[in-house]
Each structure stands twice: as C-alpha cells, then as structure tokens.
Write a protein that holds these residues in place. Structure first.
Motif, mmCIF file in Angstrom:
data_model
loop_
_atom_site.group_PDB
_atom_site.id
_atom_site.type_symbol
_atom_site.label_atom_id
_atom_site.label_comp_id
_atom_site.label_asym_id
_atom_site.label_seq_id
_atom_site.Cartn_x
_atom_site.Cartn_y
_atom_site.Cartn_z
ATOM 1 N N VAL A 152 -32.507 -27.468 -7.285
ATOM 2 C CA VAL A 152 -32.995 -28.341 -6.202
ATOM 3 C C VAL A 152 -32.636 -29.793 -6.531
ATOM 4 O O VAL A 152 -33.236 -30.390 -7.433
ATOM 5 C CB VAL A 152 -34.517 -28.208 -6.022
ATOM 6 C CG1 VAL A 152 -34.975 -29.064 -4.838
ATOM 7 C CG2 VAL A 152 -34.924 -26.756 -5.814
ATOM 8 N N PRO A 153 -31.689 -30.388 -5.800
ATOM 9 C CA PRO A 153 -31.369 -31.810 -6.005
ATOM 10 C C PRO A 153 -32.459 -32.686 -5.366
ATOM 11 O O PRO A 153 -32.904 -32.409 -4.245
ATOM 12 C CB PRO A 153 -30.036 -31.994 -5.291
ATOM 13 C CG PRO A 153 -29.531 -30.606 -5.012
ATOM 14 C CD PRO A 153 -30.742 -29.746 -4.867
ATOM 15 N N VAL A 154 -32.895 -33.726 -6.080
ATOM 16 C CA VAL A 154 -33.909 -34.632 -5.535
ATOM 17 C C VAL A 154 -33.595 -36.076 -5.937
ATOM 18 O O VAL A 154 -32.842 -36.324 -6.879
ATOM 19 C CB VAL A 154 -35.333 -34.278 -6.047
ATOM 20 C CG1 VAL A 154 -35.724 -32.877 -5.684
ATOM 21 C CG2 VAL A 154 -35.449 -34.508 -7.544
ATOM 22 N N SER A 155 -34.230 -36.963 -5.223
ATOM 23 C CA SER A 155 -34.230 -38.375 -5.625
ATOM 24 C C SER A 155 -35.676 -38.836 -5.652
ATOM 25 O O SER A 155 -36.337 -38.900 -4.608
ATOM 26 C CB SER A 155 -33.431 -39.235 -4.645
ATOM 27 O OG SER A 155 -33.653 -40.613 -4.922
ATOM 28 N N SER A 156 -36.176 -39.126 -6.851
ATOM 29 C CA SER A 156 -37.549 -39.617 -6.975
ATOM 30 C C SER A 156 -37.669 -40.993 -6.346
ATOM 31 O O SER A 156 -38.752 -41.394 -5.900
ATOM 32 C CB SER A 156 -37.953 -39.669 -8.452
ATOM 33 O OG SER A 156 -37.869 -38.376 -9.031
ATOM 34 N N LYS A 157 -36.567 -41.702 -6.302
ATOM 35 C CA LYS A 157 -36.567 -43.064 -5.767
ATOM 36 C C LYS A 157 -36.708 -43.071 -4.256
ATOM 37 O O LYS A 157 -37.521 -43.808 -3.684
ATOM 38 C CB LYS A 157 -35.278 -43.770 -6.187
ATOM 39 C CG LYS A 157 -35.219 -45.242 -5.827
ATOM 40 C CD LYS A 157 -33.950 -45.859 -6.389
ATOM 41 C CE LYS A 157 -33.895 -47.349 -6.064
ATOM 42 N NZ LYS A 157 -32.652 -47.983 -6.582
ATOM 43 N N THR A 158 -35.918 -42.211 -3.563
ATOM 44 C CA THR A 158 -35.939 -42.200 -2.095
ATOM 45 C C THR A 158 -36.872 -41.135 -1.524
ATOM 46 O O THR A 158 -37.221 -41.165 -0.354
ATOM 47 C CB THR A 158 -34.524 -41.951 -1.548
ATOM 48 O OG1 THR A 158 -34.122 -40.609 -1.889
ATOM 49 C CG2 THR A 158 -33.529 -42.947 -2.137
ATOM 50 N N GLY A 159 -37.227 -40.152 -2.366
ATOM 51 C CA GLY A 159 -38.078 -39.051 -1.915
ATOM 52 C C GLY A 159 -37.292 -37.886 -1.353
ATOM 53 O O GLY A 159 -37.854 -36.854 -0.996
ATOM 54 N N GLU A 160 -35.972 -38.015 -1.272
ATOM 55 C CA GLU A 160 -35.140 -36.941 -0.722
ATOM 56 C C GLU A 160 -35.251 -35.691 -1.620
ATOM 57 O O GLU A 160 -35.125 -35.777 -2.842
ATOM 58 C CB GLU A 160 -33.691 -37.398 -0.642
ATOM 59 C CG GLU A 160 -32.791 -36.396 0.082
ATOM 60 C CD GLU A 160 -31.349 -36.885 0.190
ATOM 61 O OE1 GLU A 160 -30.527 -36.134 0.737
ATOM 62 O OE2 GLU A 160 -31.052 -38.009 -0.285
ATOM 63 N N GLY A 161 -35.467 -34.554 -1.001
ATOM 64 C CA GLY A 161 -35.528 -33.280 -1.720
ATOM 65 C C GLY A 161 -36.896 -32.949 -2.291
ATOM 66 O O GLY A 161 -37.121 -31.828 -2.771
ATOM 67 N N ILE A 162 -37.848 -33.882 -2.271
ATOM 68 C CA ILE A 162 -39.172 -33.639 -2.865
ATOM 69 C C ILE A 162 -39.930 -32.547 -2.105
ATOM 70 O O ILE A 162 -40.546 -31.665 -2.708
ATOM 71 C CB ILE A 162 -40.001 -34.945 -2.930
ATOM 72 C CG1 ILE A 162 -39.342 -35.952 -3.877
ATOM 73 C CG2 ILE A 162 -41.435 -34.654 -3.365
ATOM 74 C CD1 ILE A 162 -39.247 -35.497 -5.319
ATOM 75 N N ASP A 163 -39.867 -32.589 -0.756
ATOM 76 C CA ASP A 163 -40.545 -31.545 0.027
ATOM 77 C C ASP A 163 -39.960 -30.168 -0.268
ATOM 78 O O ASP A 163 -40.705 -29.171 -0.363
ATOM 79 C CB ASP A 163 -40.423 -31.856 1.526
ATOM 80 C CG ASP A 163 -41.290 -33.039 1.942
ATOM 81 O OD1 ASP A 163 -42.201 -33.399 1.154
ATOM 82 O OD2 ASP A 163 -41.053 -33.608 3.027
ATOM 83 N N LYS A 164 -38.648 -30.112 -0.382
ATOM 84 C CA LYS A 164 -37.973 -28.849 -0.712
ATOM 85 C C LYS A 164 -38.438 -28.349 -2.084
ATOM 86 O O LYS A 164 -38.703 -27.152 -2.276
ATOM 87 C CB LYS A 164 -36.458 -29.068 -0.705
ATOM 88 C CG LYS A 164 -35.619 -27.952 -1.309
ATOM 89 C CD LYS A 164 -35.658 -26.683 -0.479
ATOM 90 C CE LYS A 164 -34.678 -25.653 -1.035
ATOM 91 N NZ LYS A 164 -34.837 -24.326 -0.402
ATOM 92 N N LEU A 165 -38.548 -29.275 -3.051
ATOM 93 C CA LEU A 165 -38.991 -28.897 -4.394
ATOM 94 C C LEU A 165 -40.427 -28.371 -4.359
ATOM 95 O O LEU A 165 -40.737 -27.359 -4.998
ATOM 96 C CB LEU A 165 -38.881 -30.094 -5.338
ATOM 97 C CG LEU A 165 -39.350 -29.856 -6.778
ATOM 98 C CD1 LEU A 165 -38.606 -28.689 -7.418
ATOM 99 C CD2 LEU A 165 -39.177 -31.120 -7.613
ATOM 100 N N ILE A 166 -41.299 -29.041 -3.611
ATOM 101 C CA ILE A 166 -42.690 -28.573 -3.501
ATOM 102 C C ILE A 166 -42.722 -27.166 -2.908
ATOM 103 O O ILE A 166 -43.493 -26.300 -3.352
ATOM 104 C CB ILE A 166 -43.526 -29.561 -2.655
ATOM 105 C CG1 ILE A 166 -43.731 -30.861 -3.432
ATOM 106 C CG2 ILE A 166 -44.873 -28.955 -2.270
ATOM 107 C CD1 ILE A 166 -44.432 -31.954 -2.650
ATOM 108 N N SER A 167 -41.874 -26.929 -1.934
ATOM 109 C CA SER A 167 -41.800 -25.596 -1.315
ATOM 110 C C SER A 167 -41.373 -24.536 -2.338
ATOM 111 O O SER A 167 -41.924 -23.436 -2.383
ATOM 112 C CB SER A 167 -40.821 -25.627 -0.140
ATOM 113 O OG SER A 167 -40.679 -24.342 0.405
#
Length: 638
Positions: A152-167
């Motif tokens: 799962v690619p994410v960016s902690s800075k922008t929040g991109e991918g965080i919802d996918k990671l939580i899922s």
C-alpha cells in the motif's frame, strides 16, 4: 470502554530508520509516538512509542512504534514480541535498506505470520519509480511471511493512501484471531515509572489472560506479590484489561526501581524463572557468522534482553540458513513458557542473526554431551507439539515432581485446559494423581514391585520384626508419603500386604527367631531378665552388658513384647513370670487390705522407688490399680 467480547490486537511497525514509521502512525491515529525530547531533537525513535486506533469494524488496535536505528534495535525487540501483525514500512525513495533486512529477520524469528507492506513517502517519487519499487519488494519478500502481503503506497504528508491502508488493516484485523484471554495473566513490562499521586505504573502488551483492579499479581523473576490499584487501556481507566491490549497498571507497595523492563507481571504461583532454556535455534540465512558451542549472544525474550551462550545439541556447528536443537545459558533469569519465540543478536558486533522457539522452558540440568540419544529424543517430543505426549514425558521422566499448575508453563495451556488434558490422560489409565502430584501408571506398578521386594528383603534381614515402619520404607525409597500410602493401600486391597498402625508386612508373614541370628540374643536377654526378677537392668545397661547392637536390641524387645508377653515399662523390660508374680502379690495384698502404699509395694518386691513408681504407674494405666492420693486401690486386677 473495554468489554470482554471485543477484539483487541497489537500492530507493530518495522523498517529502516527515517522511513516514516512515526509519521505514518501519526497520520493513521493523530498520535505522535515520539515521547522523549531527544527523539524530537534527533528526528528518530529511540524508545518504544504507542498509539491506538479504532477501525471501521469496531476492532481496537494498539500500534507499537519501534526504533529503526541499529543502536536502538534492542528497544525494537522489546516492542515486537506481542504483535499480531506488522506494518512493514519502506520509503519509496530509498527502498530496501540494512535495517529493513534486520527487522524482517526479527519478525520471522518471532513467528509473525501476517503483515502489510507500507510504501511511505509516495509524494517524493513518480508513478514509474513507484512501480519499480513494488516489483523489487515482491521479489525481496518472496519466501517470507510477507510474500503475498498487500503493498500500500501512502504519503503521511498529504494523507494520500491512508484510507486505503486503514481498510487493509481492518481487513487483516478481522481475519486475525485475538490472543488467549482464558490463560493466566502474562504482561511483559516494557516501561516502569512514577506518576505523582498514584505511585508506580508499569506498561506492556498483555499477551494472555486478563487483569482487574484489585487483583493480586506477581512480579517475576523477583517473586514479589503486589496488588493492582488501577488499570488503563490506551490512556483510559478501565476495570479490567484483556489479552491483546496495551495496558498500564498502577501497582501498590512497590517502587519503580523494584520493577523494570524485562520483568513479567503474572498470575501468582504459575511461572518459575530460569537461567537456561532448550530451544530450536534458527540462524538467519543473512547472518555472517557460524555458530559453535560457547558462542556469545544477546538473547531477547519478550521484553527481556540478556547475555547468554549457545550450546549446540545435534550439530557441531550451525551455518546460516540452518537450524538445530540447542541450549542457551543466560546470565540472568527469564520467565519462559513453552512455544515462546525469541531472537538472538551477535554479541559483537551486535546485530540480529537468528532466533527460534523455546521447547523446554525449565531444563533440569545443563546440556553436556552433544548427540546424546536421550537428549535428542526428549527434544523431538517437544518439537512434535503433541501436548499429551509432552505431559506424559514430564510425568514419566520426573515422577511426582510436577503438580498440575506447573504444566501451564511447561506445555503452554490455561489452567482449565491443563485440568482437562490431565483428566483425559488419567481416564486412559496412563497417569495417576496422588497428593496433587502426577505419576505414570508404569511408574506406580514398578513402585509396587519395589515396595514388595524391599519388604521381603527386610523380612529376611530382620525375621523377628513385625514388619517395616512406613516412614523407614518411605525414606529408603525416597518417595512422597501420599504416594506410598496409596501404593500400600492398593497392595493391601490385593491381599499382598498387611498394614497395622504404620507397620507394613507381607500377608501371612509371622515373625520368628528360631534358626536366625537373633535366637541366641533373645536367649541371653531372657535369661538376664529372669535372673534379675523384679529389678531388671534398664535397656541401656542391657545393651552394655550383652554387647549387642542397639538396633538388634530394639527388635528383640519388640519381639518379646509382641510375641512372648513381656512387658516394657519405662526403660525396663519385665519377664512374663516376674509380672505374674507381681500380680499375685498384689492380689494377696488386696485380700487383706483395701489400699496399697508405695512403701508397702517396695517392701513386697524388695525394690527401690526407681522400679516401684514406673510399675505402679503402669498398673494405673492398665486399670488394674486406681490411684487415690498417695495410695492405690484395687481396679480390674484379676
């Protein structure tokens, strides 16, 4: 907040320094896990940090933020033991790095089965680079527990991918079984500190059982019992905490110096400390050492880090990627349970090189001889994981040594599960339980034969004795009183033994002196006592005058009392004819007078008070005389 039917899991992070583990946790939970000023200043996690998250499904997860820097790897190991699955963090702009490899080894050695690969810092790379890194990771994790893990690619800075990671976390959490709530309490301590107004507080991941306010718990290895004054889970006060939760306990009557990282908080009286363990040891394929017996290591078990030495049992040397049986001897005590996982680091330079599983948490002795068949067969039983076989092994190998509660640690079951297992094995006639201790049926049958042969030998050596004293028998065989009593009871029921007032003999045995070495001794004693009539020598004088062994004299005295109607009165033994004469004298006296004085008795027999008083007191006890003040009247004298 917490109820017993909710699922609580612990999620760990792993990965190289500065790959964004702490930032990722903050993006997921809103919690900054860098607790110390030094961590803020240096921009790295030095010690363990913790956060919590309630997933869409309602499952609560505690997230452990562990250090990535090699200097703080032991802190990482302290937090990695209780995780249910891992978020394996790799920065998209750097890819696989040295601590990536080391953390992977740690997770594999601790038996981690599930995880998610989190590709952080997505905002720093383009899509083409991201795809290249994904392919690299698929290849790198092939053959490991993360082989089929989602990336799962994410960016902690922008929040991109965080919802996918939580899922993805939620999906994995739903598939993961919670830790054992029904076992005894085991809470390895990772922090101990003082809170003003409350006292000592410890924190840790509760790996089995539960703990409630007011419980008495034990700090190990100190074996100090304390009371739980308060319980917190994720910063909120609760009445009790369950396995799988990050837990803080406020303990009474203990200072923070008396409990430290590496200690275990447990249900009292179930776990014992040890400074050695028998294990299956795996040397990482990436290790750059070859292990031989005596190799020094840092041994990590739960939150404990202790120095030790490895002694190989079935190999001359252990090569990278290989495994073997070994005993690890430690400089300090740990609190292990069967099937616990551990990690080892090389002593110098200190880097993770392997780990494995504890097979025998409480070895009886130090391993001394490599390739010894008996030792190898024992460890193969543990490795087989058949808990009934392991239970029977311990009982057969060490009869009567272990009680039921010991098997909580030895075979890693809850007390109820141990009870049921033992009942099942007893029902199969494989085990027996006496006095709270366990014995194999085979051992008890062999013990019956040993008891029988011991008594038979005793009868041959001491044919004038009524039988063998139970305590002497127990001492000679070195067995517990409860077990001996049960064995004798069964032999009596089988009509092989007779048991009278603590004296045991073979059924039908009758003491005899004729034709034995005691015949002449008895003749000497009888003649001596007859010649002294009413004033015999006491037993010490008899022993000296006849020059015989004290044991032999005691046997002769008992034989004469039991078989020939002699009377033992105080320290004197009286011939039956002498006692008959004394009774005749007493009868004649009471035909003339109603009472008898001590002086009259002395004069009749021509004896001193030394003999008169014990004789009169003897007749008082038999009821033949009745004392009235300083005189006697007739009782049941016939």
């Amino acid at each position: 907040m917490a109820t017993d039917n909710k699922k609580f899991l612990i999620v760990g992070t792993a990965g190289h320094i500065d790959h964004g583990k702490t930032s990722l946790i903050k993006a997921l939970t809103g919690i900054d896990t860098d607790r110390w000023e030094e961590e803020k200043k240096r921009g790295m996690t030095i010690d363990l940090g913790f956060a919590n998250l309630q997933l869409p499904s309602g499952i609560f997860v505690g997230i452990v933020d562990v250090p990535g820097h090699e200097k703080f790897i032991k802190n990482m190991l302290a937090g990695a033991h209780g995780i249910d699955f891992v978020l394996f963090v790799i920065a998209a702009d750097e890819g696989i790095m040295p601590q990536t490899e080391e953390h992977l080894t740690v997770c594999q050695m601790l038996g981690t089965k599930k995880g998610i690969i989190v590709l952080t810092k997505k905002d720093l790379v383009d899509e083409e680079w991201l795809e290249l890194v994904k392919e690299e990771l698929k290849e790198y994790f092939e053959g490991t527990f993360l082989e089929n893990a989602p990336i799962v690619p994410v960016s902690s800075k922008t929040g991109e991918g965080i919802d996918k990671l939580i899922s993805e976390i939620d999906k994995l959490a739903r598939e993961t079984s919670p830790k054992i709530k029904k076992g005894i309490l085991r809470l390895p301590v990772d922090r101990s500190f003082t809170v003003k107004g409350f006292g000592t507080v410890i924190t840790g991941t509760l790996i089995s059982g539960k703990v409630s306010v007011g419980d008495n718990v034990e700090i190990l290895p100190q074996k100090k019992q304390v009371k739980v004054r308060g319980v917190q889970v994720h910063g909120k006060s609760v009445s009790e905490a369950f396995a799988g939760q990050r837990t803080a306990l406020n303990l009474s009557d203990v200072s923070k110096e008396e409990v430290e990282r590496g200690n275990v908080i447990a249900t009292p009286s179930f776990l014992r400390p040890t400074d050695k363990v028998d294990v299956e040891l795996i040397l990482s394929k990436n290790a750059d050492v070859i292990i031989q017996s005596g190799h020094k290591v840092h041994f990590h078990h739960l939150t404990k880090d202790v120095e030790g030495e490895v002694y190989l049992i079935d190999k001359e040397e252990l090569l990278p990627g290989d495994k073997c049986f070994a005993q690890i001897r430690l400089k300090e005590e740990i609190i292990p349970v069967f099937e616990d996982r551990f990690v080892i680091r090389n002593y110098s330079p200190a880097r993770v090189i392997g780990g494995g599983e504890i097979l025998n948490p409480l070895p009886e002795r130090k391993f001394r001889k490599r390739f010894k068949k008996e030792w190898l067969e024992d460890l193969k039983i543990f490795k087989g994981k058949e808990k009934e076989k392991i239970l029977c092994y311990y009982v057969e190998k060490f009869p009567g040594k272990f009680s039921k509660k010991d098997f909580v640690q030895l075979i890693n079951l809850s007390p109820d599960e141990v009870e049921k297992l033992i009942e099942d094995v007893i029902s199969k006639k494989s085990l027996l339980s006496f006095g709270g201790k366990l014995y194999s049926t085979k051992y008890v049958e062999e013990l019956k034969e040993k008891v029988t042969s011991t008594i038979e030998k005793y009868h041959r050596e001491y044919p004038i004795s009524e039988g063998m004293n139970k305590e002497s028998l127990r001492t000679s065989l070195k067995i517990p009183t409860e077990l001996l009593s049960q064995v004798i009871k069964e032999l009596v029921e089988m009509k092989k033994f007779e048991d009278a007032e603590g004296i045991v003999k073979i059924s039908g045995f009758v003491p005899k002196a004729e034709g034995t070495r005691f015949e002449k001794i008895i003749e000497k004693v009888e003649n001596t006592l007859k010649s002294f009539n009413f004033a015999p020598p006491d037993l010490k004088e008899l022993l000296s005058n006849l020059s015989i062994q004290e044991e032999d004299l005691n046997l002769v005295v008992n034989y004469l009392v039991n078989r020939k109607n002699y009377e033992k009165i105080g320290d004197f033994l009286y011939h039956p004819e002498s006692m008959k004469k004394i009774r005749e004298i007493l009868k004649n006296h009471f035909m003339k007078k109603e009472s008898l004085s001590v002086g009259e008795f002395k004069d009749y027999l021509g004896i001193s008070r030394k003999y008169a008083i014990p004789l009169l007191e003897y007749f008082d006890r038999t009821g033949e005389l009745v004392r009235k003040g300083n005189e006697r009247i007739k009782g049941n004298l016939k």
